[in-house]
Design an enzyme around this catalytic site. Sequence first.
Site, short mmCIF file in Angstrom:
data_model
loop_
_atom_site.label_atom_id
_atom_site.label_comp_id
_atom_site.label_asym_id
_atom_site.label_seq_id
_atom_site.Cartn_x
_atom_site.Cartn_y
_atom_site.Cartn_z
N ILE A 137 17.51 39.94 -16.40
CA ILE A 137 17.48 40.96 -15.36
C ILE A 137 18.84 40.92 -14.67
O ILE A 137 19.54 39.91 -14.71
CB ILE A 137 16.31 40.76 -14.34
CG1 ILE A 137 16.35 39.37 -13.71
CG2 ILE A 137 14.98 41.03 -14.98
CD1 ILE A 137 15.24 39.15 -12.68
N ASP A 138 19.23 42.04 -14.08
CA ASP A 138 20.58 42.15 -13.52
C ASP A 138 20.79 41.18 -12.36
O ASP A 138 19.84 40.74 -11.71
CB ASP A 138 20.81 43.58 -13.02
CG ASP A 138 20.73 44.60 -14.15
OD1 ASP A 138 21.07 44.23 -15.29
OD2 ASP A 138 20.33 45.75 -13.89
N LYS A 139 22.05 40.90 -12.09
CA LYS A 139 22.42 39.97 -11.02
C LYS A 139 21.74 40.29 -9.69
O LYS A 139 21.18 39.42 -9.03
CB LYS A 139 23.95 40.01 -10.84
CG LYS A 139 24.46 39.20 -9.66
CD LYS A 139 25.93 39.44 -9.41
CE LYS A 139 26.38 38.80 -8.11
NZ LYS A 139 27.78 39.14 -7.77
N THR A 141 19.09 42.14 -9.16
CA THR A 141 17.65 42.34 -9.27
C THR A 141 16.98 40.98 -9.15
O THR A 141 17.39 40.02 -9.79
CB THR A 141 17.29 42.98 -10.62
OG1 THR A 141 17.93 44.25 -10.73
CG2 THR A 141 15.78 43.18 -10.76
N ARG A 237 17.34 51.69 -13.71
CA ARG A 237 18.42 52.26 -12.90
C ARG A 237 18.93 53.56 -13.53
O ARG A 237 19.18 54.55 -12.83
CB ARG A 237 19.54 51.24 -12.75
CG ARG A 237 19.10 49.97 -12.04
CD ARG A 237 20.07 48.81 -12.25
NE ARG A 237 21.35 49.05 -11.57
CZ ARG A 237 22.39 48.25 -11.69
NH1 ARG A 237 22.32 47.17 -12.46
NH2 ARG A 237 23.52 48.53 -11.05
#
EC number: 5.4.99.-
Length: 303
Positions: A137-139, A141, A237
Site C-alpha cells: 500500500i502507498d506510503k 495510505t 486514487r
Amino acid sequence: MEKILHIVREDQAGERIDKLITSLEEDWSRTQVQEWIKDGVVSVNGNKPKANYKCETGDKLVINVPDPVPLNVEPEEMNLDIYYEDSDVLVVNKPRGMVVHPAPGHVTGTLVNGLLAHCKDLSGINGVMRPGIVHRIDKDTSGLLMVAKNDFAHECLVEQLVEKSVTRKYEAIVHGVIPHDYGTVDAPIGRDKNDRQKMAVVDNGKHAVTHFRVLERFQDYTHIECELETGRTHQIRVHMKYIGYPLAGDPKYGPRKTLEIDGQALHAGVLGFIHPRKKEYMEFRAPLPQEFLVLLEQLRMNL
C-alpha cells in the site's frame, strides 16, 4: 553495465532528453537520468548532451546504464502494530507515512526494516529488498498488509491475489458529493504517457476494477468504502479521479485546495484471505486512524 540503444521516433522529436529517457523504463526516475547525463553515461550521436537537450527525429541515443549499487537492508527495532502472526503469515497495520520496502532514497525506516528486526523468517521470493512482501500500500495510505514468512505461504497468497479471492476494503474521503449509493469503476490502468511518475486510465492498460459504496455525504465531500477486485498501482486514487471524485489530500491525483491532511485520506481497513496451511478464511479489521476520524468530525460540523 548494460548498454541501451534508442533511435528517436518522429513523435518523440522536440522532447527533452531527460524526459524521453525516463519514459523508456518504468523504474527510471527523472532525477536518476539527469545524474546519468551529468556523469557522461548518455550520448546523442556520439556526443555528450545536456539534460535540457531537445531530441530530433533519428537521434541515436546510447545509455550505458550503471550497475545498481547493492543496498544493505538493516533490521530496525520498531513498535509494529501486528494483528496476527504464526509460522506462515503475519498481518500488520501500517501507519501513514511509512514506506513498505527499501528502494534507492529510502533504505531505512521502512516496514521491511521493522519486520526484519521482528522476525528472521520471511519469504525470499521478492529478493533482499522486499522479503515477505506479498502486496503493497502507498506510503501515505494506512492499513492492513499480509506478509509471508516462507515461500510456500508467499506463493499461496499471491495465487489468491491473482484469483481475486483476497478481500481488500478501504475507506476514503473524496472531493465532491457522489449522488448514487453504489458504483463500479471498470477501467484499465497503466503508466501516464504525459508523466511517468503517475498512473492513469489508458486504453492499453491492465484490467482494473474498483467497487465503491457511499458511507456518508458532506457539503463538498463524500466518505466511501472501496473494495478492490484487482490490485493495480494507485488503483483507487486513479479510478476515483477518473470518475470526477479525487481523494482528499492526494498530492499526486487530487486538487491543490483540499482538506488539511498529509497525503491522501485512504485507509486499508479490511483484509481477508485463506490461510495457506490451515485452509481457513481469516478476516481482519483495523479501525480508522485518529487523523481520519478528526477529518470526519470536522466535515460533519460543516454540514
